[in-house]
Design an enzyme around this catalytic site. Structure first.
Site: not given
Ligand code: AMP
Length: 225
Positions: A13, A86, A125, A159, A170
């Protein structure tokens, strides 16, 4: 244009959002990146969300919706959302916030990918500590070993949530979320699927084709009316 990229962690993404930012002048709104910035700079919000993020759990809808509202107020141009919405509540709130600005989501693109490939992708990554440029041990190494291609930095980080156990958690959470969101956008006839197992450039190509067709359709509508 307003585009949403959906897909499990590791589906690409972020990479695709960046390329839409470059090719179509859209602003990338990555909620994961925005939250990580808060954590890294130690803001009160960052402290509040750190543990849940480390464990791969979702942050509350209220926090996310407030963050996006702020971004929509601060920026006028089109957007590509990466990591948001989400949950169904987030998707509904986004529609409302956009309609208040006489805008609407144009396309929701789901990046489809096999789970095993994902675990491999995510485990490899890493990022430049200085500028955040993303690399991969197998798929996208730095041109010169140990030196960032973008800024010349020599320190790299992984990360904290990019480990197999957290990735599986996740992925499970993602499957639950997506099952709420997909029907919402399918009903609105805005959902498109792209095979994300292809090379990133091929995925970009397919997304561009979808968006070009939509853009032409909307131009044709404007001419007719
Ligand atoms: P990502 O980089 O998109 O995988 O997001 C990393 C972490 O940020 C996720 O595992 C959640 O803890 C938090 N997060 C990011 N976007 C959202 C969202 N739209 N709703 C809730 N938590 C989020």
């Amino acid at each position: 244009m307003i585009v949403i990229l959906l897909g499990p962690p590791g589906a690409g993404k972020g990479t695709q959002a960046k390329s839409l930012e470059d090719s179509m002048g859209l602003i990338q709104l990555s909620t994961g990146d925005l939250l990580r910035k808060e954590v890294n700079t130690g803001t009160p919000l960052g402290k509040q969300v750190k543990q849940a993020m480390d464990e791969g759990k979702l942050i509350s809808d209220d926090i996310l919706i407030a963050m996006i509202k702020h971004q929509l107020q601060a920026n006028k141009s089109g957007f590509v959302f990466d990591g948001f919405p989400r949950t169904l509540v987030q998707a509904q709130s986004l529609d409302l916030m956009l309609s208040e600005r006489k805008k609407a989501v144009d396309a929701v693109i789901e990046l489809k990918i096999d789970e095993e490939v994902l675990v491999q992708r995510i485990a490899g990554r890493f990022q430049c500590k200085n500028c955040g440029a993303a690399f991969h041990e197998q798929y996208k190494q730095t041109a010169k070993k140990g030196i960032c291609d973008v800024c010349g930095g020599r320190e790299f980080v992984k990360r904290k949530d990019d480990n197999a156990e957290t990735v599986r958690a996740r992925l499970q959470i993602y499957q639950q979320q997506i099952s709420q969101i997909l029907p919402f956008y399918r009903q609105q006839k805005k959902l498109y699927q792209v095979d994300a197992m292809q090379k990133p450039e091929q995925v970009t190509q397919q997304i561009s084709t979808i968006l070009k067709v939509l853009k032409n359709q909307s131009l044709t509508k404007q001419i007719i009316h």
